[in-house]
Every structure is written in C-alpha cells, then in structure tokens.
Motif scaffolding. Structure first.
Motif, short mmCIF file in Angstrom:
data_model
loop_
_atom_site.label_atom_id
_atom_site.label_comp_id
_atom_site.label_asym_id
_atom_site.label_seq_id
_atom_site.Cartn_x
_atom_site.Cartn_y
_atom_site.Cartn_z
N GLU A 30 0.81 -1.22 0.00
CA GLU A 30 0.00 0.00 0.00
C GLU A 30 0.84 1.27 0.00
O GLU A 30 0.48 2.26 -0.62
N GLU A 31 1.95 1.22 0.73
CA GLU A 31 2.74 2.43 0.95
C GLU A 31 4.24 2.13 0.87
O GLU A 31 4.92 2.01 1.90
N PRO A 32 4.78 1.99 -0.34
CA PRO A 32 6.23 1.76 -0.47
C PRO A 32 7.01 2.88 0.21
O PRO A 32 6.63 4.05 0.15
N GLY A 33 8.08 2.51 0.89
CA GLY A 33 8.89 3.49 1.61
C GLY A 33 8.49 3.66 3.07
O GLY A 33 9.07 4.46 3.79
N LEU A 34 7.51 2.89 3.50
CA LEU A 34 7.07 2.95 4.89
C LEU A 34 8.24 2.61 5.82
O LEU A 34 9.00 1.69 5.55
N VAL A 35 8.38 3.36 6.89
CA VAL A 35 9.51 3.18 7.81
C VAL A 35 9.13 2.27 8.97
O VAL A 35 7.95 2.13 9.31
N ALA A 36 10.13 1.67 9.57
CA ALA A 36 9.92 0.69 10.64
C ALA A 36 9.19 1.30 11.83
O ALA A 36 8.38 0.62 12.46
N GLY A 37 9.48 2.54 12.16
CA GLY A 37 8.83 3.18 13.30
C GLY A 37 7.31 3.19 13.18
O GLY A 37 6.59 2.90 14.14
N ILE B 157 5.06 -3.67 18.26
CA ILE B 157 6.38 -4.31 18.34
C ILE B 157 7.38 -3.17 18.36
O ILE B 157 7.22 -2.18 17.64
N ASP B 158 8.43 -3.28 19.19
CA ASP B 158 9.39 -2.17 19.21
C ASP B 158 10.13 -2.11 17.87
O ASP B 158 10.29 -3.10 17.17
N LYS B 159 10.54 -0.90 17.52
CA LYS B 159 11.12 -0.61 16.21
C LYS B 159 12.33 -1.48 15.88
O LYS B 159 12.42 -2.04 14.79
N GLU B 160 13.28 -1.61 16.81
CA GLU B 160 14.49 -2.40 16.53
C GLU B 160 14.16 -3.87 16.33
O GLU B 160 14.75 -4.53 15.48
N SER B 161 13.22 -4.38 17.09
CA SER B 161 12.79 -5.77 16.93
C SER B 161 12.15 -5.96 15.56
O SER B 161 12.40 -6.96 14.87
N LEU B 162 11.34 -5.01 15.14
CA LEU B 162 10.70 -5.12 13.83
C LEU B 162 11.74 -5.05 12.71
O LEU B 162 11.64 -5.80 11.73
N LYS B 163 12.74 -4.21 12.85
CA LYS B 163 13.80 -4.14 11.83
C LYS B 163 14.48 -5.50 11.68
O LYS B 163 14.74 -5.95 10.56
N ARG B 164 14.77 -6.15 12.80
CA ARG B 164 15.38 -7.48 12.74
C ARG B 164 14.44 -8.47 12.07
O ARG B 164 14.88 -9.32 11.29
#
Length: 188
Positions: free
Chosen positions: A134-141, A149-156
């Motif tokens: 839906e939204e390319p470029g969406l950031v992890a935050g 889910i916390d941001k760093e965990s989601l990045k992993r």
C-alpha cells in the motif's frame, strides 16, 4: 559489522581492504561474511593493533586523514583497537532472489510455511507485506506502532523478509521486491 555506503562501495572496488574498530573483544570472526549496500563482504583477518595508527593506515581504510578515521571510534573504556582485513565476496544474492518473479505454487507454499514460522509468536508478516504494498517506503517506526512491536525488533524481523527475497531496504523505509509483489499476487 556496519560500514558506510561509501566504504562498502570502496571495498567492492578493491580500494579499501581494512577497517579499524574499538571493541572490548572482537565482534567479528575470521571467515565471517556480512551484507552491505555494495554486496557481501568477507572478514579475512582480525588482529589487535599495538602500534599507533598512521595516515597510511587511515587511507587504507578509506579515510582521508588519521583524524577522520579516529573520529569514528567509540570511546569505550577498556576497549582495544582491532584491524579487520576485508575483501569483497560478490553481489548480494538476496538481490537476485528479490528480482525473481517466477514463483510456482510450490514456491508460494514454501513461503507460506516460512512466514507462518516467523509469525509463531506474534503475527506480523502479512501485515508488513500488505502495508508495504500500500505504501512503499514505509519506515519501521510507523509499522512498529501499528503492530505493537518495538522498532528495533521489527527491523530485525524485516531482515527475515529480505532474506526470503520479499522486501527491499531503501535509504529510509522498505518496499516490496518484485518477488514480494509476485507472492502477494498469488495470494489473491
């Protein structure tokens, strides 16, 4: 081990063959490989540095001066200086996988199994794939807030999707890869 975009490309071009890091103990091992924006880099050697660094050492590591190199060091009490020998192994195989849109029903079923495994504790994979469609470029935050889910965990976690060839990391945010789009098309 993390290297800047500039240094990653210099390693790929053969211009940079070493890195220097201050650690309490080595954070990498000889033979280990890691992904960069320029491809896969191999750790060839890890040695403690006992002599003072020189301007030549800085240039070998891709810096214009010794001051520029030493500015990158963390001030960690009890840390040692390590010289890490580096070589470029080749392109990132995840890029070729991400570009492959020829998915069979069996490929899709295998991806279903892998995603179900990633969702075992908290369902998140299909939400992330849908939101990136839906939204390319969406950031992890933003994604992390939607999933609690916390941001760093989601990045992993998103790195697992990248390893499956489903997503591509952007300078800021993520998008579906062509393989990710083909997988979603098969899900409909």
């Amino acid at each position: 081990m993390i290297v800047t975009h500039r240094i990653a490309h210099a390693i790929a071009d053969g211009e940079v063959t070493v890195a220097y890091r201050r650690w309490r103990r080595p954070a990498v091992k000889e033979g280990q490989e890691f992904h960069t924006v320029a491809g896969v880099v191999r750790i060839d050697t890890v040695n403690t540095v006992n002599d003072p660094l020189t301007a030549a050492d800085a240039r070998e590591a891709g810096y214009s001066s010794l001051a520029e190199l030493t500015a990158t060091f963390r001030d960690t009490p009890g840390a040692f200086l390590f010289r890490i020998g580096l070589s470029w192994k080749g392109p990132d195989p995840r890029e070729q996988l991400a570009a492959n849109t020829d998915l069979t029903r069996e490929d899709a079923e295998e991806l279903d199994r892998r995603l179900a495994g990633l969702d075992r504790q908290i369902p998140w994979t299909h939400h992330v794939l849908s939101r990136l469609a839906e939204e390319p470029g969406l950031v992890a935050g933003r994604l992390a807030g939607e999933l609690d889910i916390d941001k760093e965990s989601l990045k992993r976690r998103i790195r697992h999707l990248k390893a499956l060839g489903l997503t591509i990391s952007l300078t800021s945010g993520y998008r579906l890869s062509p393989r990710g789009e083909a997988y979603r098309d098969l899900q409909r």
